[in-house]
Design a protein around this motif. Sequence first.
Motif, short mmCIF file in Angstrom:
data_model
loop_
_atom_site.label_atom_id
_atom_site.label_comp_id
_atom_site.label_asym_id
_atom_site.label_seq_id
_atom_site.Cartn_x
_atom_site.Cartn_y
_atom_site.Cartn_z
N TYR A 1 0.84 -1.20 0.00
CA TYR A 1 0.00 0.00 0.00
C TYR A 1 0.87 1.24 0.00
CZ TYR A 1 -3.56 3.42 1.09
OH TYR A 1 -4.39 4.50 1.02
N GLN A 2 0.44 2.23 -0.77
CA GLN A 2 1.15 3.50 -0.86
C GLN A 2 0.14 4.63 -0.84
OE1 GLN A 2 3.40 4.71 -4.55
NE2 GLN A 2 5.17 4.37 -3.21
N TYR A 3 0.36 5.59 0.06
CA TYR A 3 -0.55 6.74 0.16
C TYR A 3 0.03 7.91 -0.64
CZ TYR A 3 -3.75 10.08 2.32
OH TYR A 3 -4.71 11.03 2.54
N LYS A 4 -0.70 9.01 -0.65
CA LYS A 4 -0.27 10.19 -1.41
C LYS A 4 0.97 10.83 -0.81
CE LYS A 4 -5.16 11.05 -2.36
NZ LYS A 4 -6.32 11.94 -2.07
N ASN B 1 -8.06 -1.73 -1.28
CA ASN B 1 -8.81 -0.51 -1.56
C ASN B 1 -7.84 0.62 -1.84
OD1 ASN B 1 -11.16 -1.89 -1.02
ND2 ASN B 1 -11.30 -1.17 1.10
N ILE B 2 -8.23 1.51 -2.71
CA ILE B 2 -7.35 2.61 -3.08
C ILE B 2 -7.45 3.77 -2.10
CG2 ILE B 2 -6.83 4.32 -4.87
CD1 ILE B 2 -7.84 2.34 -6.93
N GLU B 3 -8.68 4.11 -1.72
CA GLU B 3 -8.89 5.28 -0.89
C GLU B 3 -8.84 4.94 0.59
OE1 GLU B 3 -9.07 8.41 -1.77
OE2 GLU B 3 -8.78 7.87 -3.87
#
Length: 356
Positions: A127-130, A183-185
Motif C-alpha cells: 500500500y502507498q498513500y499520497k 482498496n485505493i482510498e
Amino acid sequence: MKNLLGILFILISLPLQAQDTRTMTPMDVASLKGLSTATWSPDGSIIAYTLRVQADPTVENKPAHAELHLMDVATKASTSFVTSGNVRHVSFRPNNNKITFLNRLDDDSVTGLYQIDLNDGEATLLYQYKTSIRSYQWSPDGMTLAFIANKPEGKKDSELPYQPELYEQDLTFQRLYVVEPGNIEAKEIAVDGNFSQIEWSPDGTKMLCAIAPTPLVDDSYMAQTLTIIDVATMKVIVKINHQGKLGDFVWSPDGSQIAFIAGTDIHDPTNGRLFVTSIVSGKPTILSNEWEGKYEQIKWTNEDHIDFLGSVGTESVIGKIKPKAKATADFMQIEIGFNIDHFEIASNGDRLVMAD
C-alpha cells in the motif's frame, strides 16, 4: 509474581572481528554495523530485526540504511531478507505468514508499506498513500491498516527562485487514516490534532492515539493527549486526564486498562513515571513512584504484571511491576550491566529479545 530469572534472554549480537592493537581508522568506523529493532514472530520461532549498515564513503555520500534480517531462534542462524532501501517499522502481519515494513526504493515517490512472504522471500508494495507513511499498525485480525501520514497539501509558490524551508512555519498535520489493503482510498479519521502514535485495542474495537493540538515542537513534547477512538463510529470516547511529557503506552491484555509512561505532571522535565488507568474513568494512578530509575519502554502481556525496560544512571534494567503496585514490594528488576534501546517479549511470556 513470576521470578524474573525464569525468563530466557536472547541477545542478538554481531560477530566480532579478531582484536588487534592498531588505532581505529575512519574506514573502520564506516564499516561498523548496528542493530536497530527486533520483534518476535507469533509462534516465537523467528526474530525479525533491522541492521544498520553504513554506506561506503569511497563510493557515495549517503547516510546509513537499515536492512531486514531474520533469525531462526532454534538454530540462531540469520538470513538477509531485504537489503535495499531503508527498512523500518517491521511487523508480523496478524493471521498471515507475512512480514510488513515501511520502505522507500529508488523508484518510489513516497515511503510505502511493503509485504514479504516468509516462504518465497519476495517483497512487494502492499500500500502507498499520497504522502509518506510515517508509522502504522495492523488491526488484531490483520485485515485493517491504520497509519499516520502527513495530510496531502499543495506547496505554496515562492517568489524566490527556490522553495525556502522556514522553521516551524507552514507545518503540515500528521493525520490518522484507515484502509483495507486492496482498496485505493484511505479514510481520514475526523478527529482534530496532530497524530504521532497509535495502538489497536486487543479486540480491535478501539484505537489508543497520542494527539497534539498542532505540529509545533513544543506541543509534541508538552501537549500530547492520550485519546481513545471508537473504530465503529470513528469518534472520541475517552480522553486520559493527564498533563506532562508522554512516552510509551500499551493496552492491558483484556483491553480494560491502559498503562503509559509520562512525566509526573506538567512541570516534570522527563517522561519517566509509570501510570495505569481504566478506560472508563480515564483517571491515571502512578505506580511505584519512589523508584529512582526512569521507565523507558513497557509491555503488558500478562494480566498480573507489566514488563518494563528502564534506566538507572547510565545502565539499563528490566523488570516487572504489578498494575496496582504502590510500593517496591510489588516491584522486581534485574540490572543488565549495559545499555539497550529496545526489548520485545515472546507471546508465551518466557523469552525476551533485546537490541542495542
